[in-house]
Design a protein around this motif. Structure first.
Motif, short mmCIF file in Angstrom:
data_model
loop_
_atom_site.label_atom_id
_atom_site.label_comp_id
_atom_site.label_asym_id
_atom_site.label_seq_id
_atom_site.Cartn_x
_atom_site.Cartn_y
_atom_site.Cartn_z
N ASN A 660 -15.08 22.70 23.43
CA ASN A 660 -13.80 22.25 23.98
C ASN A 660 -13.21 21.03 23.30
N LEU A 661 -14.00 20.22 22.59
CA LEU A 661 -13.51 18.97 22.03
C LEU A 661 -13.64 18.99 20.51
N THR A 662 -12.54 18.67 19.82
CA THR A 662 -12.54 18.62 18.36
C THR A 662 -11.70 17.45 17.88
N TRP A 663 -12.27 16.68 16.93
CA TRP A 663 -11.53 15.62 16.25
C TRP A 663 -11.49 15.97 14.76
N THR A 664 -10.31 15.84 14.14
CA THR A 664 -10.18 16.12 12.71
C THR A 664 -9.37 15.01 12.06
N LEU A 665 -9.93 14.41 11.02
CA LEU A 665 -9.28 13.32 10.29
C LEU A 665 -9.02 13.76 8.86
N THR A 666 -7.80 13.53 8.35
CA THR A 666 -7.48 13.82 6.96
C THR A 666 -6.89 12.57 6.32
N TRP A 667 -7.17 12.41 5.02
CA TRP A 667 -6.62 11.29 4.27
C TRP A 667 -6.42 11.73 2.82
N ALA A 668 -5.23 11.53 2.31
CA ALA A 668 -4.91 11.84 0.92
C ALA A 668 -4.34 10.59 0.26
N ARG A 669 -4.88 10.24 -0.91
CA ARG A 669 -4.40 9.05 -1.64
C ARG A 669 -4.14 9.44 -3.08
N ASN A 670 -2.98 9.00 -3.61
CA ASN A 670 -2.64 9.12 -5.03
C ASN A 670 -2.52 7.71 -5.59
N MET A 671 -3.28 7.41 -6.64
CA MET A 671 -3.21 6.12 -7.33
C MET A 671 -2.59 6.37 -8.70
N ILE A 672 -1.35 5.97 -8.87
CA ILE A 672 -0.56 6.33 -10.05
C ILE A 672 -0.17 5.07 -10.81
N ASP A 673 -0.37 5.11 -12.12
CA ASP A 673 -0.04 3.98 -13.00
C ASP A 673 0.89 4.48 -14.09
N LEU A 674 2.16 4.08 -14.04
CA LEU A 674 3.18 4.48 -15.00
C LEU A 674 3.62 3.26 -15.81
N PRO A 675 4.15 3.47 -17.00
CA PRO A 675 4.68 2.33 -17.76
C PRO A 675 5.78 1.57 -17.01
N VAL A 676 6.49 2.27 -16.12
CA VAL A 676 7.58 1.62 -15.38
C VAL A 676 7.09 1.00 -14.08
N GLY A 677 5.81 1.14 -13.77
CA GLY A 677 5.28 0.55 -12.54
C GLY A 677 4.12 1.34 -11.98
N ALA A 678 3.30 0.69 -11.21
CA ALA A 678 2.15 1.33 -10.56
C ALA A 678 2.36 1.37 -9.06
N PHE A 679 1.85 2.42 -8.41
CA PHE A 679 1.99 2.53 -6.96
C PHE A 679 0.90 3.45 -6.42
N ASN A 680 0.65 3.34 -5.14
CA ASN A 680 -0.27 4.21 -4.41
C ASN A 680 0.48 4.90 -3.29
N THR A 681 0.09 6.12 -2.98
CA THR A 681 0.60 6.79 -1.79
C THR A 681 -0.57 7.10 -0.87
N ASP A 682 -0.36 6.90 0.41
CA ASP A 682 -1.37 7.21 1.42
C ASP A 682 -0.75 8.07 2.50
N LEU A 683 -1.47 9.11 2.87
CA LEU A 683 -1.04 9.99 3.94
C LEU A 683 -2.27 10.30 4.78
N ALA A 684 -2.23 9.94 6.05
CA ALA A 684 -3.39 10.13 6.92
C ALA A 684 -2.96 10.73 8.24
N SER A 685 -3.86 11.50 8.83
CA SER A 685 -3.58 12.06 10.16
C SER A 685 -4.88 12.20 10.93
N LEU A 686 -4.77 12.11 12.24
CA LEU A 686 -5.91 12.29 13.15
C LEU A 686 -5.47 13.25 14.24
N ARG A 687 -6.19 14.37 14.35
CA ARG A 687 -5.90 15.37 15.38
C ARG A 687 -7.03 15.39 16.39
N PHE A 688 -6.64 15.53 17.64
CA PHE A 688 -7.61 15.66 18.72
C PHE A 688 -7.20 16.85 19.57
#
Length: 765
Positions: A660-688
């Protein structure tokens, strides 16, 4: 529905593709590999009429069941194709004037080891012990209903159309969300529609014999041709999860899915009369919403009501109506991060549009969809536009499938005009999974509204041909009419798929003109032609830890119409494998090409300069046993991204407590380094998910994206009475968050929240 005037532009292109299709058809007709095999043995069973219905209590012990011969002798598809199932299954069938009854005994020598992983309505039956029933009441090999359950008696129901074929996408049969496949179709190619909800009853119990189930399906829930001594298509599938074993009453080879209707067995002796019934679903809703980004957080209170109805015009044709439609209990969209130049696709989740969606499907799913119901009642910012009224007629008329839809939306001053939406879809079913059909879509605006065309019209025709047992050839051509857009308003596609469980081959061609503009559809990009090809080889080891080894490759390229300049390309090479317990291991390489004719804003404040870019990445993927108490999976990638570098990972993990009980966690990260700049993206979710009972649940979904610096929460309590009706309590909130991980610089601000209580009730006449 308004009549549409049709102009076909670029007729020389249409002529070329028709000639190409004819040549391919002649070539394939001469290929012995694709010839239709001789008919094989078809199992049959007789249903028995009863005067006294069984007590639906989950124990098959009434004397009436003993008098009926069972369907038995199930044959494995996996892990040992063609071998008898390791456990005996018996299914007995009875009927009276109102209902069809199934008495099911899933014998098990180790009932203490039966696996149950979840207990919610329409939950996946893949990772739990389960049984499914497929009923082709027309006996046409094209349309069917699926009913499934588990040892806890959950209700799983779905609708199958188009002979179970997913047309125009990745090819092959639609994957059922139950014991026979890899996820229900919720949008696009809706050959398997999990969102069809039926009125029926089921009870199951674990007993000394294994586990047992009793099912009662009202005849008026089904669609059929009334008459005496009918013959229906019928099949059963059983999943024994601890052995990852899938077996069928009418054997299904690895080349096919449970939804391959034409290879079902036969049910004889049914005497179903004509049942015309009226279902009324009134609802009332109360609550409030606040948006602190507008009007200083003004509170909008809501007390409203409406009515949905369903009436059987004939045993095969249904009228659905809606007045003052409301979607307050609908799930929220999954947050996505976009690192491409093109629009993201958010699938339809509203039940009214999902039901019978397979009748209206046309085009290439998630790329070129001629009709996309999400355009009705939602604006471009995914905000609701009130629907005053609507009607849908869908079903079968002889060998024709018919779908007619008309919806009227309300005018919202300064945001959206009133619009009328009309859709007509007719297809003619042919032998061997084949069909031909047409579609017409019209949007008409009431009055004038800045930036909105007075009308938009789309039309199309398709021909889908089954070739032998393993081949399918999908074709369509479409055009649009929009004020101010002339010429090059076409789209057409031709795709051939072959899948015999060992070799899976697909070749396709898609072309979209510059002014192709289906405003009630979805188009990811225009002015291109795209050839594609893929091949998958599947090896089945006779023993060991691996169930399958699946090397495969996929290549597609986009070329600009007119100049024939390559503007995008994607290549995917993957050595994947599946373990005996359902887990996966693999390694892949992706190669990309992008031609940027103008700078591309890949992240706020960071633009990739125009130019031609070739880049790629290596990816490792894994997944553990999905039925375990603790489960997980994900991928790790390393490579180049445009003129820079990327390191990325995605992780999914969860834990179950009982059924009857379920927990699910997801996390996706992109670490990107470009000549015009560096950035990270984070996307996370928690389902119950808390399945309080098979018909009641409490669910939460929390999502965070650093692209928008937002966190959202969706809480839903559902107490179902019948099918999808009952009491729903919903709370949604959105919060702006900056530098959430840094405790010294935290900014949190509530942006929106809403609370609703909705009650709807089924009146069945």
């Amino acid at each position: 529905m308004q009549l549409l005037s049709v102009q076909v532009h670029d007729s020389h292109h249409l002529g070329k593709i028709l000639k190409l299709q004819t040549a391919i058809a002649l070539a394939l007709g001469c290929c012995p590999l694709l010839a239709q095999d001789a008919p094989t043995y078809v199992p049959t069973i007789d249903a028995g009429r009863v005067e006294q219905p069984p007590e639906i209590d989950g124990v098959v012990n009434e004397a009436m069941w003993d008098s009926l011969a069972p369907a038995t002798g199930f044959i494995q598809q996996n892990p040992h194709e063609g071998a008898p199932s390791t456990e005996r299954t018996e299914v007995r069938i009875a009927f009276d004037d109102s209902n069809l009854y199934f008495g099911i005994i899933c014998f098990d020598r180790e009932p203490e080891n039966i696996v149950v992983t979840q207990n919610r309505r329409d939950g996946s039956l893949i990772d739990t012990d389960s049984i499914q029933i497929l009923i082709d009441a027309y006996n046409d090999g094209q349309n069917a209903f699926v009913f499934g359950t588990s040892p806890t008696g959950i209700e799983f129901d779905a609708q199958v159309t188009k002979a179970g074929q997913t047309r125009g996408s990745a090819g092959g049969p639609a994957r059922a969300g139950g014991a026979g496949g890899g996820g229900a179709q919720r949008a696009g190619a809706a050959a398997f529609n999990l969102n069809w909800d039926a009125v029926w009853r089921v009870r199951s119990q674990v007993t000394e014999r294994g586990w047992e189930s009793e099912v009662a399906i009202p005849f008026r829930t089904l669609r059929y041709r009334p008459g005496a001594d009918q013959t229906w298509g019928l099949n059963f599938s059983r999943n024994i999860r601890r052995r990852n074993e899938l077996s069928f009453w009418s054997p299904v080879s690895r080349a096919f899915e449970f939804t391959q209707i034409e290879i079902a067995g036969k049910l004889r002796g049914i005497e179903a009369k004509s049942h015309r019934n009226l279902k009324l679903l009134p609802y009332v809703i109360s609550g409030f919403s606040q948006d602190f980004r507008l009007d200083q957080g003004r509170t909008d209170r809501k007390l409203n009501g409406g009515l949905d109805l369903k009436y059987s015009l004939t045993p095969g044709l249904t009228l659905d109506g809606t007045l003052n439609t409301d979607f307050a209990q609908v799930e929220v969209d999954d947050v996505q991060i976009n690192l491409t130049r093109f629009d993201l696709f958010f699938p339809e989740k509203r039940p009214f549009f999902l039901e019978n969606s397979g009748f209206f499907e046309f085009g290439t799913p998630r790329e070129v969809e001629i009709f996309f119901s999400r355009r009705i009642g939602l604006d471009e910012h995914r905000q609701q536009v009130p629907i005053d009224a609507g009607a849908r007629v869908s079903g079968k008329m002889g060998k024709y499938q018919v779908g007619l839809l008309n919806m009227q939306t309300r005018d919202i001053q300064g945001r959206a005009p009133a619009n009328n939406y009309a859709v007509g879809r007719v297809s003619r079913e042919l032998p061997n999974r084949s069909s031909i059909g047409v579609i017409a879509v019209n949007r008409q605006t009431a009055g004038s509204f800045e930036g909105v065309r007075a009308y938009n019209r789309t039309f199309g025709a398709d021909a889908n041909i089954g070739i032998g047992k393993y081949g399918n050839w999908f074709n369509y051509v479409a055009g649009t009419q929009s004020p101010g857009l002339e010429g090059s308003s076409h789209a057409y596609s031709s795709r051939f798929d072959y899948d015999d469980a060992i070799h899976r081959i697909s070749v396709s061609y898609l072309e979209v003109g510059e002014n192709f503009n289906p405003e009630v559809g979805f188009v990811r990009r225009v002015r291109f032609r795209k050839p594609s090809a893929s091949y998958r080889y599947t090896y089945y080891p006779k023993k060991g830890a691996w169930r399958t080894i699946e090397p495969h490759a996929f290549v597609q390229n986009w070329y600009t119409l007119g100049t024939n300049e390559k503007e995008s390309g994607f290549e995917h090479y993957h050595f994947d494998s599946r373990l005996q317990n359902g887990g996966r291991l693999g390694i892949a390489y992706n190669r990309n090409f992008e031609l940027l004719r103008r700078p591309f804003a890949v992240f706020p404040g960071i633009k990739v300069p125009e130019g031609a870019y070739q880049f790629g990445e290596t990816i490792a993927n894994f997944q553990s046993d999905p039925s375990a108490v603790a489960f997980g999976g994900g991928s790790v990638a390393k490579g180049s991204f445009y003129s820079g570098d990327i390191t990325a990972f995605s992780l999914t993990g969860g834990v179950r407590k009982g059924q009857n009980l379920t927990w699910t966690l997801t996390w996706a990260r992109n670490m990107i380094d470009l000549p015009v700049g560096a950035f990270n993206t984070d996307l996370a979710s928690l389902r119950f998910n808390w399945s309080i009972t098979p018909k009641s649940y409490f669910q939460t979904l929390s999502q965070y994206s650093n692209r928008t610096n937002q966190m959202s929460h969706n809480l839903r309590l559902g107490l179902l009475s019948t099918s999808s009706t009952g009491l729903f309590v919903v709370y949604n909130t959105g919060m702006l968050m900056r530098d959430y991980i840094d405790p010294h610089s935290v900014e949190r601000r509530l942006e929106t929240h809403a609370f609703f209580i909705k009650f709807n009730y089924l009146l069945d006449y």
